[in-house]
Write a protein that holds these residues in place. Structure first.
Motif, PDB file in Angstrom:
ATOM      1  N   TYR A 248       7.456  25.388  66.666  1.00  0.00           N
ATOM      2  CA  TYR A 248       7.734  24.825  65.346  1.00  0.00           C
ATOM      3  C   TYR A 248       8.187  25.921  64.383  1.00  0.00           C
ATOM      4  O   TYR A 248       7.694  27.048  64.438  1.00  0.00           O
ATOM      5  CB  TYR A 248       6.470  24.192  64.738  1.00  0.00           C
TER       6      TYR A 248
ATOM      7  N   GLN B 231      11.155  21.151  65.231  1.00  0.00           N
ATOM      8  CA  GLN B 231      10.220  21.222  66.342  1.00  0.00           C
ATOM      9  C   GLN B 231      10.998  21.179  67.647  1.00  0.00           C
ATOM     10  O   GLN B 231      11.862  20.324  67.837  1.00  0.00           O
ATOM     11  CB  GLN B 231       9.236  20.053  66.296  1.00  0.00           C
TER      12      GLN B 231
ATOM     13  N   GLN C 115      10.695  21.119  71.924  1.00  0.00           N
ATOM     14  CA  GLN C 115       9.900  20.916  73.126  1.00  0.00           C
ATOM     15  C   GLN C 115      10.718  21.576  74.238  1.00  0.00           C
ATOM     16  O   GLN C 115      11.787  21.087  74.589  1.00  0.00           O
ATOM     17  CB  GLN C 115       9.693  19.425  73.408  1.00  0.00           C
TER      18      GLN C 115
ATOM     19  N   VAL D 148      12.986  18.168  69.125  1.00  0.00           N
ATOM     20  CA  VAL D 148      12.233  16.926  69.013  1.00  0.00           C
ATOM     21  C   VAL D 148      12.432  16.309  67.629  1.00  0.00           C
ATOM     22  O   VAL D 148      12.597  15.101  67.486  1.00  0.00           O
ATOM     23  CB  VAL D 148      10.738  17.175  69.267  1.00  0.00           C
ATOM     24  N   ASP D 149      12.384  17.178  66.612  1.00  0.00           N
ATOM     25  CA  ASP D 149      12.496  16.692  65.236  1.00  0.00           C
ATOM     26  C   ASP D 149      13.144  17.766  64.373  1.00  0.00           C
ATOM     27  O   ASP D 149      12.624  18.882  64.303  1.00  0.00           O
ATOM     28  CB  ASP D 149      11.111  16.327  64.699  1.00  0.00           C
TER      29      ASP D 149
ATOM     30  N   ASN E  11       5.252  13.989  70.071  1.00  0.00           N
ATOM     31  CA  ASN E  11       5.881  14.225  68.771  1.00  0.00           C
ATOM     32  C   ASN E  11       4.847  14.563  67.709  1.00  0.00           C
ATOM     33  O   ASN E  11       4.961  14.121  66.582  1.00  0.00           O
ATOM     34  CB  ASN E  11       6.669  12.976  68.349  1.00  0.00           C
TER      35      ASN E  11
ATOM     36  N   GLY F 208       4.290  17.127  65.968  1.00  0.00           N
ATOM     37  CA  GLY F 208       4.818  17.752  64.769  1.00  0.00           C
ATOM     38  C   GLY F 208       5.502  16.758  63.861  1.00  0.00           C
ATOM     39  O   GLY F 208       5.526  16.908  62.658  1.00  0.00           O
ATOM     40  N   GLN F 209       6.053  15.714  64.408  1.00  0.00           N
ATOM     41  CA  GLN F 209       6.783  14.736  63.610  1.00  0.00           C
ATOM     42  C   GLN F 209       5.842  14.014  62.660  1.00  0.00           C
ATOM     43  O   GLN F 209       6.231  13.585  61.598  1.00  0.00           O
ATOM     44  CB  GLN F 209       7.454  13.738  64.544  1.00  0.00           C
TER      45      GLN F 209
END
Lengths: 111, 113
Positions: free
Chosen positions: A33, A48, A50, A55-56, B96, B98-99
């Protein structure tokens, strides 16, 4: 066990310049992160990963910020061009399961 | 996203027990409650995590009522070195994580001699 490593620890640049931060996560941690922490506020998630996939990145200002995680290990966060409001601490964290382990951060000052 | 509310600041004296309460009224079924501690010029550090009832480790205790709409971090016999910002976080533990993991402003605890 070695923790999350970040460099540099401090960086001063002028606005419109570019800057890059490096993060080496804890060995074996698949999730990485990047957070931005402005003085007096809690950390805000920027992106973020993975392994080497994103991921985000919904809160990453993609017009100026970019990040990559080559080979699913180290990661680099870049800002180009920097603005005054980018002055903050940039934190890297990694996790194996749910607990996130944070590095010491890079303190950026944009003049 | 489950939003959390906690006091902005608290003062205490050495040797006292400190309780910091966090409200999370819209916590979801799959959400866990996690507390982090942050000292100046350092990244946050994991303290404790729980889902319901009570969790205790060598550093702190976490109390979670049956409705899970709030939680209380308890620090026994604080010392000057416990002066830090404490963050309450709510999120699921899926891929997820962190999301759904949002830091608020935290609670700035000042321990006085």
């Amino acid at each position: 066990e070695a923790g999350v490593a970040q460099s540099p620890r401090y960086k001063i640049i002028e606005k419109r310049q570019s800057v890059a931060f490096w993060c080496n996560p804890i060995s074996g941690h698949a999730t990485l992160y990047w957070y931005q922490q402005i003085l007096g506020q809690g950390p805000k998630l920027l992106i973020q990963f993975q392994n080497n996939g994103v991921v985000d990145d919904s809160q990453l200002p993609k017009d100026r910020f970019s990040a990559e995680r080559l080979k699913g290990v180290d990661s680099t966060l870049k800002i180009q061009p920097a603005k005054l409001e980018d002055s903050a601490v940039y934190l890297c964290a990694s996790s194996l399961t749910e607990t996130q382990y944070f590095g010491p951060g890079t303190r950026l000052l944009v003049l | 996203l489950a939003k959390t509310t906690q006091p902005i600041s608290m003062d205490s004296y050495e040797g006292q027990e400190v309780n910091i309460t966090c409200s999370h009224n819209n916590i979801a079924t799959n959400d866990y409650i996690t507390w982090y501690q942050q000292f100046p010029s350092q990244g946050p550090r994991f303290i404790i995590q729980g889902y319901k009832t009570k969790v205790t480790n060598e550093v702190a205790s976490l109390f979670i009522p049956a409705d899970r709409k709030s939680s209380t971090l308890s620090l026994p016999r604080v010392s000057l070195s416990d002066t830090a910002v404490y963050y309450c976080l709510v999120g699921d533990l899926g891929g997820n994580y962190g999301q759904n993991f949002v830091f608020g402003p935290g609670t700035r605890l000042s321990v006085l001699p």
